[in-house]
Write an enzyme that holds these catalytic residues in place. Structure first.
Site, PDB file in Angstrom:
ATOM      1  N   HIS A  20      -0.582  26.079  18.787  1.00 32.61           N
ATOM      2  CA  HIS A  20      -0.799  25.426  17.496  1.00 32.61           C
ATOM      3  C   HIS A  20       0.544  24.869  17.018  1.00 32.61           C
ATOM      4  O   HIS A  20       1.570  25.541  17.108  1.00 32.61           O
ATOM      5  CB  HIS A  20      -1.337  26.446  16.485  1.00 32.61           C
ATOM      6  CG  HIS A  20      -1.413  25.920  15.076  1.00 32.61           C
ATOM      7  ND1 HIS A  20      -0.533  26.309  14.085  1.00 32.61           N
ATOM      8  CD2 HIS A  20      -2.262  25.041  14.491  1.00 32.61           C
ATOM      9  CE1 HIS A  20      -0.849  25.700  12.947  1.00 32.61           C
ATOM     10  NE2 HIS A  20      -1.884  24.922  13.174  1.00 32.61           N
ATOM     11  N   HIS A  56       5.084  18.257  11.084  1.00 28.79           N
ATOM     12  CA  HIS A  56       4.032  18.901  10.295  1.00 28.79           C
ATOM     13  C   HIS A  56       3.925  18.165   8.967  1.00 28.79           C
ATOM     14  O   HIS A  56       4.826  18.250   8.132  1.00 28.79           O
ATOM     15  CB  HIS A  56       4.369  20.381  10.089  1.00 28.79           C
ATOM     16  CG  HIS A  56       3.201  21.182   9.647  1.00 28.79           C
ATOM     17  ND1 HIS A  56       3.324  22.445   9.092  1.00 28.79           N
ATOM     18  CD2 HIS A  56       1.866  20.935   9.692  1.00 28.79           C
ATOM     19  CE1 HIS A  56       2.128  22.923   8.810  1.00 28.79           C
ATOM     20  NE2 HIS A  56       1.230  22.023   9.167  1.00 28.79           N
TER      21      HIS A  56
END
Length: 581
Positions: A125, A171
């Site tokens: 992830h 991110h």
């Protein structure tokens, strides 16, 4: 007060590092297979392998190879003599060698010709992050490390740069420092198959404009060339097998939507879903306080009528997508309905999966027999922690996505499962998760089941701390070591036990045995931790490992340990006997 501390410090005895004698069981085995003599030859070792170690397929050539390897390593001075092992050779340089005597099988041995949903897949992830989820650096280094470990699913978050003329990976809506997409792609190409030849899946979290999608499609095609798997049809009725996809790169993401395609349709949000379950709490871990949060970092929002969803603007991009991904849209149960003419991947946060597992467990199991489920950590795990993976595996979820740059017991379990099947990154799911009964009943993950088999674990001794950890972690005196041994698995099988503490010894000898009755051994992991007893302070850490139970080789085996981050310690090993009854 300072004088008292000084005196207490030196009240402990300093014990020189001396070799502990072999455990009685080892000595008895040596004597039995050397006909009571002082040396064991290849013939005696072959009998030991077949009868005591359960290696029925071992040959005299295998035994001779072991003898030669031990003598080359330890006994060069009598290499020209007869091929024989002493008791010390047998114990310390054969049994204690995780290369010659590993605890689990080291080759791929499972059927790799079934469709992808029949396998657990080693899944990362936010694979580009070097640390926390808010302000750490993005890099290709954690991607390389993950691929070297055997991870087979790499996630990249794609965002436009400020000029909207190029793509960066970071991110979104955080302070993480971006990395160039092309750098990540080139590193994936270079390291994709260093652990095994089985396929690597790149999951793209797409926040791009149509023009940038076309640019990404060209970048991916040029980087991977013939390595890139290109589906022959717009949708797949059945996913290919890992064997059919060897040395291939697979793209998984959402298909770009047509403009205005979502108007008038119900949009999923967690607040609506939470109202369906106000009276119940699922077994899978999740925080009720987060049910009403809208986390921009983890939730993709579909925007009505904006330029991001022109399906035909970058057709070359859509044609690269083999595994079509989606998130819940509307009622969660509707997202789990089977579609008989196509397969897909459903992405669920750990909270969403917890609710699905609590209320629709048969639907989840049935869905994963043909389709893929990817579970990802909730957005509040800003320190890159992870959730418990076993509930996901128990319900058949293939892609239990973890922050591989973190560490902790949950990540140790992830490492443990994927040591199975030769560490190739794909582990076949148990048969009971792949089949339905004649009346279409599927496995119930909450059913009470009888004990299927019992694992007996006898811990003999450990060694290597004085060489691996030296005096940087423990103090200069011989440590007081104890072990925690147990099972992680279904709730009925999960337990931990503890040995006594061996005081002031770098080579502790425990000689303790533990029994673990198992109702679902297919999903059981053996957990081992070593700690230094350190009253009244918190205990120091001496190493850990997790091993898939059904991969354990019976007999006396060398078990290497790993540090907190999952890096193998060079010298620390345990001598352990495994037996199934």
């Amino acid at each position: 007060m300072g004088s008292c501390r000084y005196c207490l410090c030196f009240a402990r005895k300093f014990r020189r590092s001396e070799a502990a004698p072999p455990p009685p069981d080892v000595k008895e085995a040596f004597e039995a297979y050397s006909d009571g003599g002082n040396h064991m030859g290849p013939e005696g070792l072959l009998c030991f392998l077949a009868e005591a170690q359960g290696e029925a397929g071992a040959t005299i050539a295998d035994a001779k190879l072991i003898v030669d390897r031990v003598r080359q390593f330890h006994c060069l001075h009598h290499f020209l003599g007869r091929p024989l092992l002493t008791l010390d050779d047998f114990c310390r340089h054969y049994l204690f060698s995780d290369e010659l005597n590993p605890p689990i099988r080291t080759q791929v041995h499972q059927d790799m010709t079934a469709p992808l949903p029949h396998y657990y897949i080693y899944t990362g992830h936010n694979s580009y992050l070097t640390g926390n989820q808010l302000n750490s650096k993005c890099s290709d280094d954690p991607i390389i490390k993950a691929l070297q470990r055997g991870v087979k699913v790499i996630e990249l978050d794609l965002w436009p740069n400020s000029a909207k003329d190029n793509v960066k990976v970071f991110h979104g809506r955080t302070l993480t420092k971006p990395v160039k997409l092309i750098k990540c792609l080139r590193s994936i190409k270079e390291y994709a198959f260093c652990a095994s030849d089985y396929p690597v899946v790149i999951t793209l979290e797409d926040h791009l404009t149509p023009d940038l999608r076309a640019k990404v499609a060209k970048m991916i095609s040029q980087t991977f060339g013939d390595m890139l798997y290109r589906p022959q049809t717009e949708t797949l009725e059945v996913f290919p097998s890992p064997d059919a996809l060897k040395r291939m790169i697979i793209i998984s993401t959402k298909l770009p939507k047509e403009n205005n395609s979502r108007k008038g349709k119900q949009t999923f949000d967690e607040e609506t879903l939470a109202k369906q379950f106000t009276e119940q709490k699922p077994e899978f871990e999740y925080d009720d306080k987060n049910d009403h949060e809208q986390n921009d970092c983890d939730q993709e929002k579909d925007t009505d009528g904006d330029e991001f969803f022109h399906q035909n603007s970058a057709p070359q991009y859509s044609r690269l997508i083999t595994i079509h991904a989606q998130k819940p849209n509307g009622r969660l149960r509707d997202s789990l309905k089977m579609d008989h003419d196509k397969v897909r991947r459903l992405s669920l946060s750990e909270q969403e999966f917890g609710k699905a597992a609590a209320f629709y467990r048969a639907d989840v199991v049935r869905f994963t027999q043909k389709n893929l489920i990817r579970i990802y950590p909730k957005g509040t795990r800003i320190n890159s922690s992870n959730y418990k993976p076993l509930p996901g595996w128990r319900y058949g979820a293939q892609m239990v996505a973890f922050n591989m740059q973190g560490y902790g017991r949950s990540l140790w379990l992830m490492h443990g499962l994927f040591r199975a099947n030769g560490g190739c990154g794909y582990v076949k799911k148990p048969d009971f998760l792949l089949k339905a009964s004649p009346n279409d009943q599927v496995f119930d993950p909450k059913a009470s089941l009888p004990v299927k088999k019992t694992l007996k674990v006898k811990v003999y001794m450990g060694d290597g701390w004085r060489l691996d950890i030296k005096h940087l972690h423990f103090d200069a005196y011989s440590p007081d070591l104890y072990m925690r041994v147990g099972i992680a698995g279904v709730p009925a099988d999960t337990k931990m036990k503890r040995t006594r503490t061996i005081h002031e010894d770098w080579t502790p000898v425990w000689n303790e045995e533990f029994d673990f009755p198992l109702t679902v051994p297919e999903l059981a992991l053996l957990r081992i931790e070593v700690h230094k007893y350190n009253m009244p302070k918190k205990d120091d850490f001496g190493g850990q490992t997790c091993l898939p139970v059904l991969e354990l080789r019976p007999g006396i085996r060398a078990v290497p340990l790993y540090d907190r981050k999952g890096v193998k310690l060079k010298f620390v090993k345990l001598l352990v006997r495994f037996e199934f009854v």
